[in-house]
Scaffold this motif. Structure first.
Motif, PDB file in Angstrom:
ATOM      1  N   ARG A   1       1.018  -1.329  -0.062  1.00 25.93           N
ATOM      2  CA  ARG A   1       0.125   0.068  -0.040  1.00 25.93           C
ATOM      3  C   ARG A   1       0.878   1.220  -0.025  1.00 25.93           C
ATOM      4  O   ARG A   1       0.688   2.027  -0.847  1.00 25.93           O
ATOM      5  CB  ARG A   1      -0.919  -0.083   1.138  1.00 25.93           C
ATOM      6  N   PHE A   2       1.844   1.047   0.931  1.00 25.20           N
ATOM      7  CA  PHE A   2       2.891   2.366   0.808  1.00 25.20           C
ATOM      8  C   PHE A   2       3.518   2.655  -0.320  1.00 25.20           C
ATOM      9  O   PHE A   2       3.763   3.784  -0.740  1.00 25.20           O
ATOM     10  CB  PHE A   2       3.648   2.401   2.002  1.00 25.20           C
ATOM     11  N   ILE A   3       4.014   1.620  -1.054  1.00 25.90           N
ATOM     12  CA  ILE A   3       4.886   1.698  -2.174  1.00 25.90           C
ATOM     13  C   ILE A   3       3.787   2.141  -3.269  1.00 25.90           C
ATOM     14  O   ILE A   3       4.239   3.106  -4.202  1.00 25.90           O
ATOM     15  CB  ILE A   3       5.342   0.280  -2.518  1.00 25.90           C
ATOM     16  N   ARG A   4       2.418   1.838  -3.456  1.00 26.92           N
ATOM     17  CA  ARG A   4       1.514   2.382  -4.389  1.00 26.92           C
ATOM     18  C   ARG A   4       1.438   3.833  -4.171  1.00 26.92           C
ATOM     19  O   ARG A   4       1.351   4.469  -5.216  1.00 26.92           O
ATOM     20  CB  ARG A   4       0.193   1.537  -4.230  1.00 26.92           C
ATOM     21  N   PHE A   5       1.283   4.194  -3.095  1.00 26.11           N
ATOM     22  CA  PHE A   5       1.292   5.593  -2.758  1.00 26.11           C
ATOM     23  C   PHE A   5       2.648   6.406  -3.379  1.00 26.11           C
ATOM     24  O   PHE A   5       2.375   7.430  -3.922  1.00 26.11           O
ATOM     25  CB  PHE A   5       1.203   5.837  -1.152  1.00 26.11           C
ATOM     26  N   LEU A   6       3.570   5.846  -3.154  1.00 24.01           N
ATOM     27  CA  LEU A   6       5.025   6.445  -3.606  1.00 24.01           C
ATOM     28  C   LEU A   6       5.036   6.456  -5.196  1.00 24.01           C
ATOM     29  O   LEU A   6       5.337   7.617  -5.929  1.00 24.01           O
ATOM     30  CB  LEU A   6       6.070   5.659  -2.897  1.00 24.01           C
ATOM     31  N   SER A   7       4.318   5.440  -5.612  1.00 14.40           N
ATOM     32  CA  SER A   7       4.472   5.242  -7.167  1.00 14.40           C
ATOM     33  C   SER A   7       3.799   6.227  -7.726  1.00 14.40           C
ATOM     34  O   SER A   7       3.816   6.957  -8.654  1.00 14.40           O
ATOM     35  CB  SER A   7       4.045   4.015  -7.667  1.00 14.40           C
ATOM     36  N   SER A   8       2.372   6.464  -6.986  1.00 13.11           N
ATOM     37  CA  SER A   8       1.299   7.301  -7.675  1.00 13.11           C
ATOM     38  C   SER A   8       1.604   8.721  -7.599  1.00 13.11           C
ATOM     39  O   SER A   8       1.701   9.701  -8.309  1.00 13.11           O
ATOM     40  CB  SER A   8       0.094   7.334  -6.823  1.00 13.11           C
ATOM     41  N   LEU A   9       2.587   8.988  -6.352  1.00 13.19           N
ATOM     42  CA  LEU A   9       3.174  10.486  -6.072  1.00 13.19           C
ATOM     43  C   LEU A   9       4.034  10.722  -6.887  1.00 13.19           C
ATOM     44  O   LEU A   9       4.076  12.033  -7.582  1.00 13.19           O
ATOM     45  CB  LEU A   9       3.258  10.242  -4.533  1.00 13.19           C
TER      46      LEU A   9
ATOM     47  N   ASN B   1      18.503   3.061  -7.764  1.00 10.47           N
ATOM     48  CA  ASN B   1      18.246   4.033  -6.530  1.00 10.47           C
ATOM     49  C   ASN B   1      17.164   5.084  -7.096  1.00 10.47           C
ATOM     50  O   ASN B   1      17.863   6.106  -7.721  1.00 10.47           O
ATOM     51  CB  ASN B   1      19.460   4.342  -5.708  1.00 10.47           C
ATOM     52  N   ARG B   2      16.020   5.136  -6.605  1.00 17.77           N
ATOM     53  CA  ARG B   2      15.246   5.919  -7.270  1.00 17.77           C
ATOM     54  C   ARG B   2      14.720   7.299  -6.446  1.00 17.77           C
ATOM     55  O   ARG B   2      14.131   7.921  -6.291  1.00 17.77           O
ATOM     56  CB  ARG B   2      13.837   5.452  -7.825  1.00 17.77           C
ATOM     57  N   LEU B   3      14.239   6.547  -4.979  1.00 14.31           N
ATOM     58  CA  LEU B   3      13.730   7.344  -3.981  1.00 14.31           C
ATOM     59  C   LEU B   3      14.282   6.975  -2.575  1.00 14.31           C
ATOM     60  O   LEU B   3      14.780   5.965  -2.089  1.00 14.31           O
ATOM     61  CB  LEU B   3      12.249   7.123  -3.805  1.00 14.31           C
ATOM     62  N   ALA B   4      14.323   8.329  -1.797  1.00 11.61           N
ATOM     63  CA  ALA B   4      14.765   8.194  -0.229  1.00 11.61           C
ATOM     64  C   ALA B   4      13.345   8.691   0.279  1.00 11.61           C
ATOM     65  O   ALA B   4      12.988   9.378   0.166  1.00 11.61           O
ATOM     66  CB  ALA B   4      16.004   9.036  -0.118  1.00 11.61           C
ATOM     67  N   LEU B   5      13.315   8.126   1.342  1.00  9.34           N
ATOM     68  CA  LEU B   5      12.152   8.373   2.495  1.00  9.34           C
ATOM     69  C   LEU B   5      12.842   8.813   4.004  1.00  9.34           C
ATOM     70  O   LEU B   5      13.469   7.667   4.198  1.00  9.34           O
ATOM     71  CB  LEU B   5      11.170   7.367   2.612  1.00  9.34           C
ATOM     72  N   ILE B   6      12.717   9.977   4.362  1.00 11.03           N
ATOM     73  CA  ILE B   6      13.521  10.122   5.580  1.00 11.03           C
ATOM     74  C   ILE B   6      12.321  10.477   6.617  1.00 11.03           C
ATOM     75  O   ILE B   6      11.498  11.541   6.333  1.00 11.03           O
ATOM     76  CB  ILE B   6      14.380  11.419   5.535  1.00 11.03           C
TER      77      ILE B   6
ATOM     78  N   ILE C   1      10.350  12.975   1.171  1.00 10.03           N
ATOM     79  CA  ILE C   1      10.446  12.149   0.031  1.00 10.03           C
ATOM     80  C   ILE C   1      11.096  12.805  -1.014  1.00 10.03           C
ATOM     81  O   ILE C   1      11.127  13.750  -1.386  1.00 10.03           O
ATOM     82  CB  ILE C   1       8.898  11.788  -0.579  1.00 10.03           C
ATOM     83  N   MET C   2      12.260  12.072  -1.293  1.00 11.22           N
ATOM     84  CA  MET C   2      13.201  12.713  -2.049  1.00 11.22           C
ATOM     85  C   MET C   2      13.680  11.994  -3.233  1.00 11.22           C
ATOM     86  O   MET C   2      14.096  10.804  -3.054  1.00 11.22           O
ATOM     87  CB  MET C   2      14.372  13.039  -1.285  1.00 11.22           C
TER      88      MET C   2
ATOM     89  N   ALA D   1      14.803   5.156   4.441  1.00 11.09           N
ATOM     90  CA  ALA D   1      14.516   4.060   3.649  1.00 11.09           C
ATOM     91  C   ALA D   1      14.509   4.340   2.219  1.00 11.09           C
ATOM     92  O   ALA D   1      14.492   5.497   1.754  1.00 11.09           O
ATOM     93  CB  ALA D   1      13.056   3.385   3.747  1.00 11.09           C
ATOM     94  N   TYR D   2      15.222   3.331   1.372  1.00 12.58           N
ATOM     95  CA  TYR D   2      15.550   3.638  -0.035  1.00 12.58           C
ATOM     96  C   TYR D   2      14.604   2.723  -0.960  1.00 12.58           C
ATOM     97  O   TYR D   2      14.382   1.497  -0.421  1.00 12.58           O
ATOM     98  CB  TYR D   2      17.037   3.457  -0.476  1.00 12.58           C
ATOM     99  N   TYR D   3      14.219   3.219  -2.149  1.00  8.75           N
ATOM    100  CA  TYR D   3      13.472   2.240  -3.151  1.00  8.75           C
ATOM    101  C   TYR D   3      14.058   2.434  -4.662  1.00  8.75           C
ATOM    102  O   TYR D   3      14.687   3.257  -4.836  1.00  8.75           O
ATOM    103  CB  TYR D   3      11.950   2.980  -3.076  1.00  8.75           C
ATOM    104  N   TYR D   4      13.882   1.285  -5.018  1.00 10.20           N
ATOM    105  CA  TYR D   4      14.636   0.860  -6.333  1.00 10.20           C
ATOM    106  C   TYR D   4      13.812   0.660  -7.385  1.00 10.20           C
ATOM    107  O   TYR D   4      12.728   0.519  -7.106  1.00 10.20           O
ATOM    108  CB  TYR D   4      15.533  -0.250  -6.045  1.00 10.20           C
ATOM    109  N   THR D   5      14.294   0.614  -8.608  1.00 14.42           N
ATOM    110  CA  THR D   5      13.873  -0.203  -9.701  1.00 14.42           C
ATOM    111  C   THR D   5      14.748  -0.861 -10.654  1.00 14.42           C
ATOM    112  O   THR D   5      15.883  -0.716 -10.629  1.00 14.42           O
ATOM    113  CB  THR D   5      13.051   1.250 -10.919  1.00 14.42           C
TER     114      THR D   5
END
Length: 269
Positions: free
Chosen positions: A93-101, A143-148, A186-187, A212-216
């Motif tokens: 759910r949280f990752i879907r939010f980040l993708s939509s944002l 590396n695509r996103l950082a959440l702090i 969100i960076m 936390a970091y997010y990737y593709t």
């Protein structure tokens, strides 16, 4: 579980997301978004208390002219409240939010929390302006996103540790973010997303954050870089020793550089 961690659903509604998308994408010097009170205050208070637990095995310390801080080691067994936070921000759910944002599809979390986890910068600590690793060294994902999320109560401008977002070329500060308790950043991550907190934290204070970091698997935005290490930005305010360390990082083999870092850290202590 998420209802116990997330304050409410206001950031997840499509009507609010439309506004947040524009703020994120149009932010300078590169895409980012600051949100207030996303996570339960009681949970974050529990996490603050956990910074005094775990012992040396939990933490990895860095003590150089460019970075003085400690972070939890990858694949650590985190304290319970901190683990709950990272479970939620890694959830579908949280990752879907980040993708939509952000418009970044097929985002992947990193269970190892490489480079992320619990971060703490004590008095005198800093992290010079840098660009984060662009490729996760184990998975090779981009590396695509950082959440702090910040955990600092009752701070003032004199405490230091504010996050600065910089234009990379020419190097100059573009935005300043105070590390206020309950604030979540969100960076976007790219080879030009320069940032850091070069102003040392005031003695007697500590700057704490969850990252936390997010990737593709690949990226199509022209920002491809295979760098698996932090790259520091040269700017006029750097001290001589900091400039020297940046030069050495770019020229010496990694084993020699690691030995020099260990020797320097021992000398400082």
């Amino acid at each position: 579980m998420q209802r116990d961690v997330l304050n409410d659903d206001r950031y997840f509604s499509e009507s609010d997301l439309a506004t947040l998308r524009d703020v994120y994408r149009n932010a300078a010097p590169f895409p980012h978004l600051l949100l207030k009170d996303v996570f339960s205050e009681s949970l974050l208070d529990l996490i603050v208390q956990e910074y005094g637990t775990g012992g040396p095995a939990l933490w990895t310390s860095y003590n150089t002219e460019l970075m003085r801080k400690r972070i939890t080691a990858p694949n650590s067994t985190l304290p319970a409240a901190a683990q709950l936070y990272f479970d939620v921000v890694s959830s579908p759910r949280f990752i879907r939010f980040l993708s939509s944002l952000t418009g970044i599809q097929n985002l992947l979390p990193d269970p190892s929390l490489f480079g992320g986890g619990m971060h703490e910068v004590s008095g005198g600590g800093l992290f010079e302006v840098h660009v984060d690793f662009q490729s996760q060294p184990e998975t090779k994902l981009d590396n695509r996103l950082a959440l702090i999320t910040y955990l600092n109560r009752d701070g003032t401008d004199q405490d230091g540790g504010a996050l600065e977002l910089w234009y990379a070329e020419p190097a100059r500060r573009g935005a300043v973010i105070a590390p206020v308790f309950g604030t979540t950043l969100i960076m976007g991550q790219s080879a030009t997303a320069a940032h850091g907190h070069p102003r040392p934290v005031r003695p007697g204070r500590a700057r704490r954050a969850l990252i936390a970091y997010y990737y593709t698997n690949g990226r199509q935005d022209g920002g491809r870089s295979d760098s698996r290490a932090t790259v520091y930005v040269r700017h006029p305010s750097l001290r001589a020793l900091q400039r020297l360390q940046i030069i050495l990082r770019g020229t010496l083999p990694r084993p020699i550089l690691a030995a020099l870092k260990a020797l320097y850290a021992r000398f400082r202590t």
